[in-house]
Design a protein around this motif. Structure first.
Motif, PDB file in Angstrom:
ATOM      1  N   THR A 166       0.826  -1.204   0.000  1.00  0.00           N
ATOM      2  CA  THR A 166       0.000   0.000   0.000  1.00  0.00           C
ATOM      3  C   THR A 166       0.864   1.259   0.000  1.00  0.00           C
ATOM      4  O   THR A 166       0.616   2.206  -0.776  1.00  0.00           O
ATOM      5  CB  THR A 166      -0.922  -0.002   1.238  1.00  0.00           C
ATOM      6  OG1 THR A 166      -1.704  -1.195   1.224  1.00  0.00           O
ATOM      7  CG2 THR A 166      -1.838   1.210   1.233  1.00  0.00           C
ATOM      8  N   LEU A 170       1.309   4.145  -2.919  1.00  0.00           N
ATOM      9  CA  LEU A 170       1.143   5.570  -2.619  1.00  0.00           C
ATOM     10  C   LEU A 170       2.359   6.367  -3.087  1.00  0.00           C
ATOM     11  O   LEU A 170       2.227   7.469  -3.652  1.00  0.00           O
ATOM     12  CB  LEU A 170       0.916   5.762  -1.117  1.00  0.00           C
ATOM     13  CG  LEU A 170       0.674   7.191  -0.640  1.00  0.00           C
ATOM     14  CD1 LEU A 170      -0.590   7.762  -1.286  1.00  0.00           C
ATOM     15  CD2 LEU A 170       0.573   7.250   0.870  1.00  0.00           C
ATOM     16  N   TYR A 214      -5.246   3.748   2.296  1.00  0.00           N
ATOM     17  CA  TYR A 214      -4.719   4.532   1.173  1.00  0.00           C
ATOM     18  C   TYR A 214      -5.589   5.770   0.939  1.00  0.00           C
ATOM     19  O   TYR A 214      -5.076   6.880   0.718  1.00  0.00           O
ATOM     20  CB  TYR A 214      -4.690   3.650  -0.076  1.00  0.00           C
ATOM     21  CG  TYR A 214      -4.117   4.316  -1.305  1.00  0.00           C
ATOM     22  CD1 TYR A 214      -2.768   4.191  -1.635  1.00  0.00           C
ATOM     23  CD2 TYR A 214      -4.925   5.066  -2.152  1.00  0.00           C
ATOM     24  CE1 TYR A 214      -2.249   4.800  -2.765  1.00  0.00           C
ATOM     25  CE2 TYR A 214      -4.415   5.681  -3.277  1.00  0.00           C
ATOM     26  CZ  TYR A 214      -3.075   5.537  -3.585  1.00  0.00           C
ATOM     27  OH  TYR A 214      -2.565   6.138  -4.704  1.00  0.00           O
TER      28      TYR A 214
END
Length: 658
Positions: A166, A170, A214
């Motif tokens: 994750t 990002l 997220y």
């Protein structure tokens, strides 16, 4: 719709209990079981699942196990419209009472429960709704309960790998956003990059929590890198609304993506299981023996559950059927005392034992009996990994496969029993026909012998010499016929009992022909029988006495079923390096195709227009049995333009046969 429900209710009356992942649901399940027992009604369970990960909940697994121990078969349905799913299931099954639970946790829960009850009343007004209130809840505060639940959820779902994935996504999307900004693209394009990252995160991590994380991080990262002043979290307050919209869009995108992916996984899993069930049904229908049914059941259960399993045909069996990989450790474990107790109990009580039941509940195996109306045929021991075996839908499908196997076993046993009964009836009929035929055929020649002998005794001196000779020939002919019949009967009884064996030795076909002609019915002396043996020294490896009996039967048939002017030929040739072929030919009438197909069948006989005496249908069947024992073949065929040929083969004698 009401009439449909009434018809279903007439068909079967059942109670329905709703299964959930709450601890209070255990009381609901127990109360429902008592109600069903008091009213002697069947009880089924239903669980509404919205995701795949819900099935990994420990409390939910305990509730499933409790339901299984009480004999409740739980059906898992997938979807968000709980009331409609329950209502449709209730209509289909003819449910008369729906049992729900309530523990007064919060005003929101009560409102949700009341809303569910209201919808059920509208969708299935024919069924009663019973709400079980749980007033014996723990005194732990509501906040503490929520904290414990959140901590448990975090503990179950946390995964370092997925967290790093994750964060990596990002970072990558932020880098792409900075690159687009450097190229002069609008800020809206950067937002679209982040929305794409939300969807990608949901697809990679397979969990909504990381996509939600997220989404929560997006406003902060966007504020830090793309709003003025850059590198700080002191952007214009007017951007708060933009950040809020961005967060909502990100959360909705992650939710939709996760739902779509989850539904795709559910569809794939459902398709896989449906394929297994259809394949199981097809394979079971092809099975004829109990062992084949057990083999198919074991393979299909192993494929469905992905667990090692054993099939025991008795409680003391030491070599069960094994299915799975790396099965040695599980085989050692199942030999422990507690496992053997559960296995023995399942055999003796014809019921489920082991994991998920009250019998040896701490066992690491589920023991599922396969039973018929009288006894337990086998017990399937499924090796359960407690931390990984939580898919109760697959377990219910496994029970369905076992039930189908039981039905196939029962059907095959009934078919075998019916076949045995039919064989006994047929055997009795054949025995009756044989006795009736023997009585009739014996009475005719015996009556003739008795009458001729009586004439000789009473009027011997008043008869001429020719008259006496005719009576002597008649007595001799009838006696020879009786001897031939008795010898065939005795030989046929040896065939049926398996006592007839060929003592092979080198035999000259010329000698066999000579003996056979001398033992034939006396009427053969009145008929012209031509013998043609190309090689008088032809040796065959056979039992000479049995082959003489074959030739006598074939010659007698040729005499009985042909007109007096018919020609009869007996010949033999060397067919190849291994066999000799012997033929009995007559130029009488042809046989019909139906007769050629059945002529070697036991007790098959046809009307005789020449001798006036119908046989028992034993001679040619005996010939076929003898030739088969001697290692040859036998057959019959029509010869053009006229005549019938009976032939058989015998192995030639070779020195190696000694």
């Amino acid at each position: 719709m009401t009439k449909q429900f009434e018809k279903a209710t007439e068909r079967t009356k059942q109670f329905l209990v709703c299964i959930s992942g709450s601890k209070s649901n255990q009381k609901v399940i127990q109360t429902a079981a008592k109600l069903a027992e008091n009213q002697a009604t069947d009880l089924v369970g239903i669980y509404i699942s919205q995701t795949l990960t819900e099935l990994d909940d420990q409390q939910l697994t305990q509730n499933f196990n409790l339901a299984a121990s009480l004999g409740i078969k739980v059906t898992t349905l997938y979807g968000t419209a709980r009331a409609r799913l329950i209502a449709e299931y209730a209509k289909e099954k003819g449910i008369t009472k729906i049992i729900l639970g309530s523990n007064h946790q919060s005003i929101w829960f009560r409102l949700g429960k009341n809303d569910l009850l209201k919808q059920l009343n509208q969708l299935v007004p024919e069924a009663d709704q019973i709400v079980v209130f749980n007033r014996n809840q723990s005194t732990i505060s509501s906040n503490k309960q929520h904290r414990l639940k959140i901590a448990e959820i975090v503990k179950q779902n946390f995964n370092w790998k997925q967290l790093l994935q994750t964060v990596g996504i990002l970072i990558v999307t932020t880098g792409l956003g900075l690159f687009l900004k450097f190229l002069g693209f609008d800020a809206l394009d950067v937002v679209l990059i982040y929305i794409l990252g939300v969807m990608f995160t949901a697809m990679v991590t397979h969990q909504r929590s990381y996509a939600l994380l997220y989404s929560l991080l997006i406003p902060f990262v966007y504020d830090f890198f793309f709003t003025v002043p850059l590198g700080s979290f002191r952007s214009n307050p007017n951007n708060i609304f933009t950040f809020l919209i961005l967060l909502i869009v990100a959360v909705l995108s992650s939710s939709w993506t996760t739902k779509i992916q989850t539904q795709a996984e559910l569809d794939a899993r459902r398709a896989h299981r449906t394929e297994i069930l259809l394949q199981t049904n097809r394979l079971l229908q092809q099975c004829e023996e109990v062992m084949e049914i057990l083999q198919v059941t074991g393979r299909q259960l192993n494929q469905l559950l992905n667990c090692n399993l054993f099939i025991f045909r008795s409680a003391t069996e030491t070599a069960p059927l094994k299915f799975g990989g790396n099965i040695a450790a599980d085989f050692l474990q199942i030999q422990q005392l507690k496992e053997q107790k559960a296995l023995k109990w399942a055999f003796e009580n014809h019921a489920r034992a082991g994991w998920g039941t009250k019998i040896e509940a701490h066992s690491d195996f589920i023991y599922l009996p396969l039973k018929n109306q009288r006894q337990t045929i086998a017990v399937i021991a499924i090796a359960v990994k407690r931390r990984s075996f939580n898919d109760m839908l697959a377990f219910n499908l496994a029970i369905s496969i076992c039930e189908e196997s039981e039905q196939v076993i029962q059907r095959n046993l009934n078919l075998q029993r019916q076949t045995k009964i039919e064989a006994q009836v047929k055997q009795e009929k054949l025995r009756s026909d044989l006795l009736r035929g023997i009585s009739h055929d014996l009475r005719t020649p015996l009556t003739a012998i008795y009458g001729n002998a009586d004439v000789l005794l009473q009027a011997e001196y008043s008869l001429t010499s020719d008259q006496r000779q005719e009576l002597y020939r008649s007595i001799n002919h009838d006696a020879a016929w009786l001897i031939d019949l008795v010898e065939n009967l005795l030989a046929m009884t040896k065939v049926d009992s398996g006592e007839l064996q060929a003592k092979k030795s080198p035999e000259l076909l010329a000698d066999i022909f000579e003996v056979a002609l001398s033992h034939s019915v006396s009427k053969t002396a009145e008929r012209k029988i031509q013998t043609d043996l190309v090689d008088p020294s032809l040796l065959v490896a056979t039992d000479g006495q049995l082959i003489v009996q074959v030739l006598v039967n074939l010659l007698n048939n040729a005499v009985k079923y042909t007109p007096p002017t018919a020609k009869i030929c007996l010949n033999a040739i060397q067919l190849n390096q291994q066999f000799a072929k012997i033929t009995v030919y007559n130029n009488g009438p042809h046989l019909e195709n139906r007769q050629l197909k059945q002529i070697f069948t036991l007790f098959y006989s046809q009307s005789n227009a020449y001798s006036g005496r119908k046989g028992l249908g034993i001679g040619l069947a005996l010939c076929q049995a003898i030739i088969t024992i001697c290692g040859g073949e036998i057959g019959a065929e029509n010869i053009q333009p006229q005549g019938v040929k009976f032939w058989f083969t015998l192995p030639l004698w070779r020195e190696k046969n000694e």
